[in-house]
Design a protein around this motif. Structure first.
Motif, short mmCIF file in Angstrom:
data_model
loop_
_atom_site.label_atom_id
_atom_site.label_comp_id
_atom_site.label_asym_id
_atom_site.label_seq_id
_atom_site.Cartn_x
_atom_site.Cartn_y
_atom_site.Cartn_z
N MET A 1 -1.90 -30.03 26.09
CA MET A 1 -2.87 -30.42 25.08
C MET A 1 -2.23 -31.78 24.23
N LYS A 2 -1.15 -31.51 23.94
CA LYS A 2 -0.73 -32.55 23.05
C LYS A 2 -0.58 -33.85 23.78
N LYS A 3 -0.08 -33.80 25.03
CA LYS A 3 -0.05 -35.20 25.78
C LYS A 3 -1.33 -35.74 25.95
N ILE A 4 -2.36 -35.13 26.02
CA ILE A 4 -3.95 -35.59 25.87
C ILE A 4 -4.02 -36.29 24.76
N GLY A 5 -3.79 -35.57 23.37
CA GLY A 5 -4.05 -36.33 22.35
C GLY A 5 -3.06 -37.60 22.10
N VAL A 6 -1.87 -37.63 22.49
CA VAL A 6 -0.84 -38.86 22.67
C VAL A 6 -1.55 -39.68 23.35
N ILE A 7 -1.76 -39.61 24.47
CA ILE A 7 -2.37 -40.66 25.60
C ILE A 7 -3.81 -41.08 25.02
N SER A 8 -4.64 -40.09 24.43
CA SER A 8 -5.91 -40.80 23.93
C SER A 8 -5.62 -41.79 22.60
N GLY A 9 -4.50 -41.35 21.80
CA GLY A 9 -4.32 -42.23 20.56
C GLY A 9 -3.90 -43.65 21.17
N LEU A 10 -2.87 -43.54 22.21
CA LEU A 10 -2.32 -44.85 22.69
C LEU A 10 -3.61 -45.82 23.27
N PHE A 11 -4.38 -44.79 23.91
CA PHE A 11 -5.46 -45.77 24.34
C PHE A 11 -6.36 -46.49 23.55
N ILE A 12 -6.62 -45.76 22.49
CA ILE A 12 -7.46 -46.09 21.25
C ILE A 12 -6.69 -47.29 20.61
N ALA A 13 -5.33 -47.22 20.48
CA ALA A 13 -4.51 -48.35 19.63
C ALA A 13 -4.77 -49.72 20.63
N VAL A 14 -4.55 -49.56 21.82
CA VAL A 14 -4.74 -50.55 22.73
C VAL A 14 -5.75 -51.41 22.82
N ILE A 15 -7.01 -50.59 22.62
CA ILE A 15 -8.28 -51.16 22.62
C ILE A 15 -8.48 -51.78 21.45
#
Length: 127
Positions: free
Chosen positions: A1-15
């Motif tokens: 679950m923690k990995k999904i949050g980190v990946i989502s955060g990185l995706f939002i930052a890139v956008i």
């Protein structure tokens, strides 16, 4: 679950970085052939306080900075550019500026595009 949050955060930052770099957060221009990023880049690369960004029909579009002083600094930039081409400033009426030379009239209109930039449309007989 923690990995999904980190990946989502990185995706939002890139956008978010993509949006900021490409100036997608700016309003659209009333000109079809140029993007907001291209217009701002032309002004930044210019040695002048005002930069030509497009020719559309019988009008030339320019962009200038408004800084913290509002549209008054943009008006001064426009006056300097037009007067340097031999025109005489006559009056300002709202967003319009009237110039004359040899019996001809030249009208320039200003429009606040963002808090920091003003768009200027001047009839093509400037030069």
């Amino acid at each position: 679950m923690k990995k999904i949050g980190v990946i989502s955060g990185l995706f939002i930052a890139v956008i978010a970085v993509f949006i900021l770099i490409n100036k997608l957060h700016y309003p659209s221009l009333p000109i079809d052939d140029i993007s907001s990023k291209e217009a701002i880049d032309k002004l930044k690369e210019s040695d002048s306080e005002i930069a030509e960004i497009a020719v559309e029909g019988d009008s030339i579009w320019y962009i200038t900075r408004s800084e913290n002083e509002g549209i008054s600094i943009a008006d001064e930039n426009i006056k300097q550019m037009v007067v340097s081409n031999g025109w005489e400033f006559k009056q300002k009426d709202g967003g319009g500026m009237l110039f004359e030379k040899d019996g001809e009239k030249l009208i320039g209109t200003t429009q606040m595009w963002t808090k920091n930039y003003v768009l200027v449309k001047i009839s093509n007989n400037l030069k």
